[in-house]
Design a protein around this motif. Structure first.
Motif, PDB file in Angstrom:
ATOM      1  N   VAL A 102      -4.407   0.761 -11.270  1.00 26.04           N
ATOM      2  CA  VAL A 102      -5.063   0.059 -10.166  1.00 26.04           C
ATOM      3  C   VAL A 102      -5.103  -1.441 -10.444  1.00 26.04           C
ATOM      4  O   VAL A 102      -4.844  -2.261  -9.549  1.00 26.04           O
ATOM      5  CB  VAL A 102      -6.486   0.608  -9.944  1.00 26.04           C
ATOM      6  N   ALA A 103      -5.413  -1.820 -11.673  1.00 26.04           N
ATOM      7  CA  ALA A 103      -5.464  -3.239 -12.034  1.00 26.04           C
ATOM      8  C   ALA A 103      -4.097  -3.885 -11.863  1.00 26.04           C
ATOM      9  O   ALA A 103      -3.988  -5.020 -11.368  1.00 26.04           O
ATOM     10  CB  ALA A 103      -5.958  -3.390 -13.470  1.00 26.04           C
ATOM     11  N   ASP A 104      -3.046  -3.160 -12.259  1.00 24.42           N
ATOM     12  CA  ASP A 104      -1.694  -3.681 -12.099  1.00 24.42           C
ATOM     13  C   ASP A 104      -1.349  -3.844 -10.618  1.00 24.42           C
ATOM     14  O   ASP A 104      -0.734  -4.836 -10.208  1.00 24.42           O
ATOM     15  CB  ASP A 104      -0.697  -2.743 -12.782  1.00 24.42           C
ATOM     16  N   TYR A 105      -1.752  -2.864  -9.809  1.00 27.37           N
ATOM     17  CA  TYR A 105      -1.491  -2.910  -8.368  1.00 27.37           C
ATOM     18  C   TYR A 105      -2.224  -4.090  -7.722  1.00 27.37           C
ATOM     19  O   TYR A 105      -1.653  -4.839  -6.926  1.00 27.37           O
ATOM     20  CB  TYR A 105      -1.948  -1.583  -7.752  1.00 27.37           C
ATOM     21  N   LEU A 106      -3.493  -4.273  -8.077  1.00 26.26           N
ATOM     22  CA  LEU A 106      -4.280  -5.376  -7.518  1.00 26.26           C
ATOM     23  C   LEU A 106      -3.742  -6.730  -7.978  1.00 26.26           C
ATOM     24  O   LEU A 106      -3.765  -7.707  -7.221  1.00 26.26           O
ATOM     25  CB  LEU A 106      -5.751  -5.221  -7.932  1.00 26.26           C
ATOM     26  N   GLN A 107      -3.265  -6.776  -9.221  1.00 30.06           N
ATOM     27  CA  GLN A 107      -2.697  -8.028  -9.716  1.00 30.06           C
ATOM     28  C   GLN A 107      -1.454  -8.410  -8.920  1.00 30.06           C
ATOM     29  O   GLN A 107      -1.251  -9.589  -8.589  1.00 30.06           O
ATOM     30  CB  GLN A 107      -2.350  -7.896 -11.196  1.00 30.06           C
ATOM     31  N   LEU A 112      -2.750  -3.341   0.594  1.00 34.56           N
ATOM     32  CA  LEU A 112      -4.049  -2.926   0.069  1.00 34.56           C
ATOM     33  C   LEU A 112      -4.493  -1.581   0.643  1.00 34.56           C
ATOM     34  O   LEU A 112      -5.187  -0.808  -0.028  1.00 34.56           O
ATOM     35  CB  LEU A 112      -5.096  -3.996   0.385  1.00 34.56           C
ATOM     36  N   ALA A 113      -4.064  -1.274   1.863  1.00 38.44           N
ATOM     37  CA  ALA A 113      -4.493  -0.034   2.513  1.00 38.44           C
ATOM     38  C   ALA A 113      -4.032   1.212   1.772  1.00 38.44           C
ATOM     39  O   ALA A 113      -4.625   2.286   1.915  1.00 38.44           O
ATOM     40  CB  ALA A 113      -3.972  -0.002   3.959  1.00 38.44           C
ATOM     41  N   PHE A 114      -2.984   1.084   0.960  1.00 38.31           N
ATOM     42  CA  PHE A 114      -2.459   2.240   0.232  1.00 38.31           C
ATOM     43  C   PHE A 114      -3.098   2.413  -1.140  1.00 38.31           C
ATOM     44  O   PHE A 114      -2.692   3.304  -1.906  1.00 38.31           O
ATOM     45  CB  PHE A 114      -0.936   2.115   0.079  1.00 38.31           C
ATOM     46  N   LEU A 115      -4.098   1.598  -1.460  1.00 33.10           N
ATOM     47  CA  LEU A 115      -4.758   1.707  -2.760  1.00 33.10           C
ATOM     48  C   LEU A 115      -5.372   3.095  -2.993  1.00 33.10           C
ATOM     49  O   LEU A 115      -5.244   3.642  -4.092  1.00 33.10           O
ATOM     50  CB  LEU A 115      -5.824   0.622  -2.894  1.00 33.10           C
TER      51      LEU A 115
END
Length: 562
Positions: free
Chosen positions: A415-420, A257-260
């Motif tokens: 971002v949504a794909d990354y969070l998913q 998450l830190a690399f978001l």
């Protein structure tokens, strides 16, 4: 049902455009897009076929390399229909002759709506369809001279008029007083000598901004997660479930998450390049290089898309008509550093390459591109892909200013794909890695006797020649479903600090190379299986593993001698 006639000279690309626009109509209707029309595109071969038919609009496909010949067809179309839209194609071939076309002025002089499209690059199609839909409901205009010339019925008069239009709108590179600022910028960006250095400098700037601007929010998130872990250690008793929550979930998920913020910054720039049309310029610049290996600039577009995600990039390669080129392009895509590999690169670059962050980062992307080109060069000389060269090249979309709304939508999609992934694959991977590390000893300090150590020590003999210990081997195994899981595994195994974990700059760079080249991910292999066939999916599995081992072995062994 609205019927649109598509007409143009032979070999002008009217069939491809007709099919592409029809597919876009069906897609809009399936998505129930607001204002979507029920439209059918019908290919027409000559203006006489328009007579007696009730078409709502005529879409004329204009070949920009045969402008005068194409525009001479326009009055004959007007004789049969007054609602016309011009679609300009193959503009890149015009640029290769050191000419450019002032499209706004052309539209003004011709008096009909004009757009620029590229079916192979999938540019301008949505805009073209919007113009066609708007023209359906607009009354035909007869205020422009083109309609008065029609009444004269004089072919020579109209030819002189077309010649005058092209004199005013068609500009040679040495006569640029009529060029717009964007056209002048475009000529520099596509210059055969300046284009490639500009592209590399731009990529360096993008990665520099990704690290420099993203460092502050990245530190805030990492610090916040660490503070939360310490607070929860004091709050909760030392039990297995508290260890699972803190050492497994929070540290594993938090490390990714830190690399978001870095992901957001990187895809902000990528979105700008896509929306402005610069991605197509990159393909145009690479066209000469791709020709040397028997491919074309259009094959470079899916490769560029692979920087986001390999799965849609492989699917985008379906637009390549030649079946051999299509499959080979799909096989080249996994060499591209997708966004899933980005957190791994950032972790090691931040830790071991403090003064050369952007340079080391861009080297991963350049190495991937170079190896993909070398791979294609070799494969093109095998019986599976050997064929005569095709001279077809890409079209360039209009260079334009990006829209904030589109940029925000593209960033949110990534971002949504990354969070998913964080909430699914990374979460479960963190829990599994913690369990393998915690049991059977139920002591995280006794890693050597854990299930995880047994697995790592089983595969580590294969990776020891690369400088990897059993912990690094385990990290690579967890990266098979998703590369982001490598970061969460490193955080769990090394407590969030890999600087004192036995890594050196050499092993860190070698590890990054292995992550770049080995098994892309399960979703990518599944997509290759569906689009290219089972044999090429399995080929990619074994080829990527062998190539990753060989390249990493050579780099590590040579680096150890220096």
């Amino acid at each position: 049902m609205h019927k649109i006639a598509v007409i143009g000279l032979p070999q002008s690309g009217k069939s491809l455009l007709s099919h592409a626009l029809q597919s876009l109509v069906e897609q809009r209707r399936a998505n129930k897009a607001q204002g979507a029309h029920d439209i059918e595109f019908v290919e027409v071969h000559n203006p006489d076929e328009l007579h007696g038919h009730t078409y709502d609009v005529v879409l004329q496909v204009v070949d920009s390399t045969r402008l005068e010949e194409s525009l001479m067809l326009t009055p004959h179309i007007i004789d049969e229909h007054e609602k016309i839209v011009l679609a300009i194609g193959r503009y890149d071939l015009l640029l290769k002759t050191d000419h450019s076309l002032n499209l706004p002025r052309l539209e003004q002089l011709i008096g009909v709506p004009t757009c620029r499209v590229s079916v192979r690059l999938n540019y301008g199609l949505s805009n073209c369809l919007d113009i066609v839909e708007n023209t359906i409901h607009k009354p035909a205009s007869t205020a422009h001279p083109i309609y008065h010339l029609r009444d004269q019925g004089d072919e020579d008069t109209y030819r002189a008029y077309v010649h005058g239009i092209l004199t005013e709108t068609l500009t040679h590179a040495k006569d640029d007083q009529h060029q717009t600022p964007l056209e002048r910028i475009d000529k520099v960006l596509t210059n055969p000598w300046l284009g490639f250095p500009i592209m590399m400098a731009l990529l360096y700037f993008v990665f520099w901004c990704t690290f420099t601007l993203g460092a502050y929010p990245q530190e805030w998130i990492a610090g916040g997660i660490e503070a939360l872990c310490e607070w929860m250690r004091k709050l909760l008793d030392d039990t297995w479930w508290s260890s699972l929550l803190i050492d497994g979930v929070l540290q594993g998920v938090g490390a990714v998450l830190a690399f978001l913020p870095n992901i957001i910054i990187l895809f902000f720039f990528i979105s700008l390049m896509e929306d402005s049309g610069y991605m197509a310029r990159e393909a145009f610049i690479m066209d000469r290089i791709m020709h040397r290996i028997g491919l074309h600039g259009r094959s470079f577009v899916p490769m560029l898309m692979g920087f986001g995600c390999n799965v849609p990039a492989i699917m985008a390669a379906k637009d390549i008509q030649n079946p051999k080129d299509r499959v080979l392009t799909m096989l080249m895509v996994p060499f591209m550093s997708c966004s899933a590999r980005l957190p791994v690169y950032m972790l090691f670059v931040d830790t071991f390459f403090e003064n050369r962050k952007a340079l080391v980062m861009i080297s991963m992307y350049v190495i991937g591109i170079c190896l993909s080109v070398l791979f294609a060069f070799v494969m093109k000389r095998t019986k599976w892909f050997k064929q005569a060269d095709d001279d077809t090249v890409n079209e360039l979309p209009e260079f334009r200013l990006p829209k904030a709304r589109n940029t925000a939508a593209h960033i949110w999609e990534r971002v949504a794909d990354y969070l998913q992934k964080i909430c699914t694959v990374i979460l479960w991977a963190s829990i599994i890695i913690w369990a393998l590390e915690y049991f059977p000893t139920q002591d995280l300090s006794d890693l050597e006797h854990s299930y995880l150590a047994s697995i790592g020590q089983f595969v580590s003999p294969l990776l020891e020649p690369l400088g990897f210990d059993w912990k690094m081997s385990v990290c690579l195994l967890t990266g098979l479903p998703a590369k982001e899981a490598i970061v969460s595994t490193l955080a769990i195994l090394y407590g969030g600090d890999i600087s004192a974990a036995g890594f050196t700059s050499l092993t860190a760079f070698t590890f990054m190379l292995f992550v770049l080249l080995y098994f892309p991910c399960v979703a990518t292999i599944a997509t290759l299986h569906r689009e290219a066939g089972k044999q090429w999916a399995w080929f990619t599995v074994f080829n990527s593993l062998l190539l990753a081992w060989f390249v990493s072995f050579v780099v590590y062994q040579i680096g150890s001698l220096l």
